[in-house]
Design a protein around this motif. Structure first.
Motif, PDB file in Angstrom:
ATOM      1  N   THR A  73     -55.639 105.871  30.046  1.00 44.37           N
ATOM      2  CA  THR A  73     -54.449 106.703  29.909  1.00 44.37           C
ATOM      3  C   THR A  73     -54.561 107.786  28.848  1.00 44.37           C
ATOM      4  O   THR A  73     -53.944 108.846  28.976  1.00 44.37           O
ATOM      5  CB  THR A  73     -53.229 105.825  29.584  1.00 44.37           C
ATOM      6  OG1 THR A  73     -53.517 105.034  28.424  1.00 44.37           O
ATOM      7  CG2 THR A  73     -52.931 104.886  30.743  1.00 44.37           C
ATOM      8  N   ASP A  74     -55.309 107.538  27.779  1.00 46.09           N
ATOM      9  CA  ASP A  74     -55.388 108.528  26.712  1.00 46.09           C
ATOM     10  C   ASP A  74     -56.379 109.627  27.070  1.00 46.09           C
ATOM     11  O   ASP A  74     -57.491 109.354  27.481  1.00 46.09           O
ATOM     12  CB  ASP A  74     -55.812 107.856  25.402  1.00 46.09           C
ATOM     13  CG  ASP A  74     -54.752 106.907  24.896  1.00 46.09           C
ATOM     14  OD1 ASP A  74     -55.106 106.005  24.135  1.00 46.09           O
ATOM     15  OD2 ASP A  74     -53.593 107.057  25.292  1.00 46.09           O
ATOM     16  N   LYS A  75     -55.962 110.879  26.896  1.00 42.04           N
ATOM     17  CA  LYS A  75     -56.782 112.026  27.284  1.00 42.04           C
ATOM     18  C   LYS A  75     -57.115 112.852  26.040  1.00 42.04           C
ATOM     19  O   LYS A  75     -56.221 113.254  25.307  1.00 42.04           O
ATOM     20  CB  LYS A  75     -56.047 112.896  28.294  1.00 42.04           C
ATOM     21  CG  LYS A  75     -55.346 112.130  29.408  1.00 42.04           C
ATOM     22  CD  LYS A  75     -56.307 111.294  30.212  1.00 42.04           C
ATOM     23  CE  LYS A  75     -55.599 110.629  31.363  1.00 42.04           C
ATOM     24  NZ  LYS A  75     -54.543 109.693  30.968  1.00 42.04           N
ATOM     25  N   PHE A  76     -58.390 113.105  25.815  1.00 39.52           N
ATOM     26  CA  PHE A  76     -58.791 113.814  24.607  1.00 39.52           C
ATOM     27  C   PHE A  76     -59.749 114.964  24.883  1.00 39.52           C
ATOM     28  O   PHE A  76     -60.121 115.676  23.970  1.00 39.52           O
ATOM     29  CB  PHE A  76     -59.445 112.838  23.625  1.00 39.52           C
ATOM     30  CG  PHE A  76     -58.594 111.647  23.317  1.00 39.52           C
ATOM     31  CD1 PHE A  76     -57.454 111.782  22.546  1.00 39.52           C
ATOM     32  CD2 PHE A  76     -58.910 110.401  23.827  1.00 39.52           C
ATOM     33  CE1 PHE A  76     -56.651 110.689  22.266  1.00 39.52           C
ATOM     34  CE2 PHE A  76     -58.119 109.300  23.553  1.00 39.52           C
ATOM     35  CZ  PHE A  76     -56.978 109.440  22.771  1.00 39.52           C
ATOM     36  N   VAL A  77     -60.179 115.116  26.128  1.00 39.77           N
ATOM     37  CA  VAL A  77     -61.155 116.156  26.460  1.00 39.77           C
ATOM     38  C   VAL A  77     -60.775 116.756  27.813  1.00 39.77           C
ATOM     39  O   VAL A  77     -60.311 116.054  28.707  1.00 39.77           O
ATOM     40  CB  VAL A  77     -62.594 115.565  26.486  1.00 39.77           C
ATOM     41  CG1 VAL A  77     -62.719 114.469  27.522  1.00 39.77           C
ATOM     42  CG2 VAL A  77     -63.636 116.640  26.718  1.00 39.77           C
ATOM     43  N   CYS A  78     -60.960 118.053  27.942  1.00 41.90           N
ATOM     44  CA  CYS A  78     -60.575 118.726  29.181  1.00 41.90           C
ATOM     45  C   CYS A  78     -61.620 118.471  30.272  1.00 41.90           C
ATOM     46  O   CYS A  78     -62.771 118.128  29.975  1.00 41.90           O
ATOM     47  CB  CYS A  78     -60.418 120.225  28.932  1.00 41.90           C
ATOM     48  SG  CYS A  78     -61.969 121.101  28.581  1.00 41.90           S
TER      49      CYS A  78
ATOM     50  N   ILE B 280     -53.133 113.742  22.773  1.00 40.82           N
ATOM     51  CA  ILE B 280     -53.505 114.960  22.068  1.00 40.82           C
ATOM     52  C   ILE B 280     -53.368 116.121  23.042  1.00 40.82           C
ATOM     53  O   ILE B 280     -53.790 116.044  24.194  1.00 40.82           O
ATOM     54  CB  ILE B 280     -54.946 114.845  21.527  1.00 40.82           C
ATOM     55  CG1 ILE B 280     -55.000 113.786  20.418  1.00 40.82           C
ATOM     56  CG2 ILE B 280     -55.440 116.182  21.009  1.00 40.82           C
ATOM     57  CD1 ILE B 280     -56.376 113.548  19.850  1.00 40.82           C
ATOM     58  N   ASN B 281     -52.770 117.212  22.589  1.00 43.17           N
ATOM     59  CA  ASN B 281     -52.476 118.338  23.486  1.00 43.17           C
ATOM     60  C   ASN B 281     -53.657 119.271  23.698  1.00 43.17           C
ATOM     61  O   ASN B 281     -53.685 120.004  24.680  1.00 43.17           O
ATOM     62  CB  ASN B 281     -51.276 119.130  22.946  1.00 43.17           C
ATOM     63  CG  ASN B 281     -49.992 118.326  22.974  1.00 43.17           C
ATOM     64  OD1 ASN B 281     -49.759 117.553  23.895  1.00 43.17           O
ATOM     65  ND2 ASN B 281     -49.162 118.501  21.951  1.00 43.17           N
TER      66      ASN B 281
ATOM     67  N   ASP C 252     -60.908 122.904  22.088  1.00 46.65           N
ATOM     68  CA  ASP C 252     -59.581 123.212  21.551  1.00 46.65           C
ATOM     69  C   ASP C 252     -58.666 123.866  22.586  1.00 46.65           C
ATOM     70  O   ASP C 252     -57.579 124.343  22.256  1.00 46.65           O
ATOM     71  CB  ASP C 252     -59.670 124.105  20.307  1.00 46.65           C
ATOM     72  CG  ASP C 252     -58.424 124.002  19.441  1.00 46.65           C
ATOM     73  OD1 ASP C 252     -57.863 122.895  19.336  1.00 46.65           O
ATOM     74  OD2 ASP C 252     -57.991 125.045  18.899  1.00 46.65           O
ATOM     75  N   GLY C 253     -59.105 123.901  23.846  1.00 53.57           N
ATOM     76  CA  GLY C 253     -58.241 124.422  24.904  1.00 53.57           C
ATOM     77  C   GLY C 253     -57.138 123.432  25.243  1.00 53.57           C
ATOM     78  O   GLY C 253     -57.231 122.242  24.942  1.00 53.57           O
ATOM     79  N   MET C 254     -56.100 123.919  25.883  1.00 54.20           N
ATOM     80  CA  MET C 254     -54.982 123.061  26.258  1.00 54.20           C
ATOM     81  C   MET C 254     -55.429 122.042  27.309  1.00 54.20           C
ATOM     82  O   MET C 254     -56.131 122.378  28.265  1.00 54.20           O
ATOM     83  CB  MET C 254     -53.840 123.900  26.813  1.00 54.20           C
ATOM     84  CG  MET C 254     -53.102 124.702  25.755  1.00 54.20           C
ATOM     85  SD  MET C 254     -52.165 123.647  24.613  1.00 54.20           S
ATOM     86  CE  MET C 254     -50.943 122.958  25.715  1.00 54.20           C
ATOM     87  N   LEU C 255     -55.013 120.812  27.129  1.00 48.74           N
ATOM     88  CA  LEU C 255     -55.308 119.781  28.111  1.00 48.74           C
ATOM     89  C   LEU C 255     -54.301 119.845  29.240  1.00 48.74           C
ATOM     90  O   LEU C 255     -53.119 120.121  29.016  1.00 48.74           O
ATOM     91  CB  LEU C 255     -55.254 118.395  27.460  1.00 48.74           C
ATOM     92  CG  LEU C 255     -56.356 118.042  26.477  1.00 48.74           C
ATOM     93  CD1 LEU C 255     -56.037 116.724  25.788  1.00 48.74           C
ATOM     94  CD2 LEU C 255     -57.696 117.967  27.173  1.00 48.74           C
ATOM     95  N   PRO C 256     -54.739 119.622  30.484  1.00 52.12           N
ATOM     96  CA  PRO C 256     -53.797 119.570  31.603  1.00 52.12           C
ATOM     97  C   PRO C 256     -52.885 118.361  31.464  1.00 52.12           C
ATOM     98  O   PRO C 256     -53.227 117.389  30.789  1.00 52.12           O
ATOM     99  CB  PRO C 256     -54.712 119.446  32.826  1.00 52.12           C
ATOM    100  CG  PRO C 256     -55.962 118.838  32.297  1.00 52.12           C
ATOM    101  CD  PRO C 256     -56.122 119.349  30.902  1.00 52.12           C
ATOM    102  N   PRO C 257     -51.720 118.395  32.105  1.00 49.43           N
ATOM    103  CA  PRO C 257     -50.789 117.272  31.973  1.00 49.43           C
ATOM    104  C   PRO C 257     -51.327 115.964  32.518  1.00 49.43           C
ATOM    105  O   PRO C 257     -50.975 114.902  32.056  1.00 49.43           O
ATOM    106  CB  PRO C 257     -49.562 117.738  32.758  1.00 49.43           C
ATOM    107  CG  PRO C 257     -50.070 118.801  33.668  1.00 49.43           C
ATOM    108  CD  PRO C 257     -51.186 119.468  32.940  1.00 49.43           C
TER     109      PRO C 257
END
Length: 232
Positions: A29-34, A3-4, A10-15
C-alpha cells in the motif's frame, strides 16, 4: 505512510500505483517511487541469471566467477533481486553513501513480499550482513537492516576490527583476499542450530562477503544457509 513526491526524482506520485501491477506480489500500500523511476530498475526474477549468484546472463547457466567457486568446492547459492545497473548504482549512492535513510522505503516492503513469497520454509532465520562500528557511526544506520525494516531478522553477526578500508574502495583482488571479518555473537547457538538461515546483503560483487558470513554461521550447524542480495 504516504509520500506525495517520488523519493528518487522528486516528481509527483500518481494517486494509485501498485507494485503488484508489475510483479504480481500481494498488495503493497505504501508508495514512495514513481512508475517511471521504478521501471528503470532491472528485476531479475524472470531473466536468465547465473544459477549460483543471480548475475544477469544471456542464458541461464553458471557465470565464470561461480565456476571458480565451484572448482574450490564452494556451491553457495545466492539469489539477487535486481541487477546492479546504473539505476541501482544511483540508488545506492544516495542511500548508502550519501546516507539518505528515507530511501530504504523504496525497497523495504518489496523485500518483505519477496522473502515471504520465495522462502516458504520452516524455521527460517533472516540474518543481515553487519557493518563496522565506524561505518555505523558515520552513516548512522546499517543499510541492510534498513532494507529489512519490514522483516523480522536476527542481528547475530558482528564485525571484527580488521581493515579500515571500506569494501567499496577495494579492488576486486583486494576483496577476494579479505580475511574473515565476521564473528557470531555469543550465546546464539541454540537459536540457530538446525535452522534454515537466509543471509541478506545489499550488493553481491565478488561473493566473498556473503561467503564469509556463511562460514561464520556454519559453526552452529544450521540445516541450510542461503544468500539473498538486493542487487548483483
Amino acid at each position: 505512510m504516504r509520500i506525495n513526491n517520488c523519493l528518487l526524482c522528486d516528481g509527483m506520485l500518481p494517486p494509485i500505483f501498485e507494485l503488484t501491477d508489475i510483479f504480481s506480489f500481494k498488495k503493497i500500500t505504501d508508495k514512495f517511487v514513481c512508475p517511471t523511476c521504478w521501471r528503470q530498475f532491472t528485476y531479475l526474477s524472470n531473466q536468465p541469471t547465473c544459477n549460483y549468484c543471480g548475475r544477469l546472463m544471456a542464458t541461464r547457466t553458471v557465470c565464470t566467477d561461480c565456476q571458480k567457486w565451484i572448482i574450490r568446492q564452494d556451491n553457495f547459492i545466492n539469489t539477487a533481486i535486481f541487477a546492479y545497473d546504473n539505476s541501482m548504482q544511483l540508488f545506492m549512492k544516495q542511500y548508502k553513501f550519501n546516507g539518505d535513510y528515507r530511501l530504504r522505503l523504496i525497497f523495504s516492503a518489496f523485500m518483505q513480499a519477496f522473502i515471504n513469497q520465495r522462502y516458504k520454509v520452516e524455521n527460517l532465520v533472516i540474518v543481515p550482513v553487519p557493518v563496522t562500528e565506524t561505518t555505523l557511526l558515520q552513516r548512522g544506520f546499517n543499510q541492510v537492516c534498513g532494507l529489512l525494516s519490514e522483516v523480522k531478522y536476527m542481528d547475530c553477526l558482528t564485525m571484527k576490527a580488521i581493515s579500515k578500508v571500506p569494501q567499496s574502495m577495494k579492488t576486486r583482488q583486494d576483496r577476494l583476499l579479505t580475511p574473515q571479518p565476521f564473528e557470531l555473537r555469543p550465546n546464539l547457538y541454540k537459536n540457530l542450530t538446525g535452522k534454515n538461515i537466509l543471509i541478506v546483503d545489499d550488493i553481491y560483487t565478488t561473493g566473498v562477503t556473503i561467503r564469509h558470513a556463511a562460514k561464520a554461521l556454519s559453526i552452529v550447524q544450521p540445516s541450510k544457509i542461503m544468500g539473498l542480495t538486493l542487487a548483483r
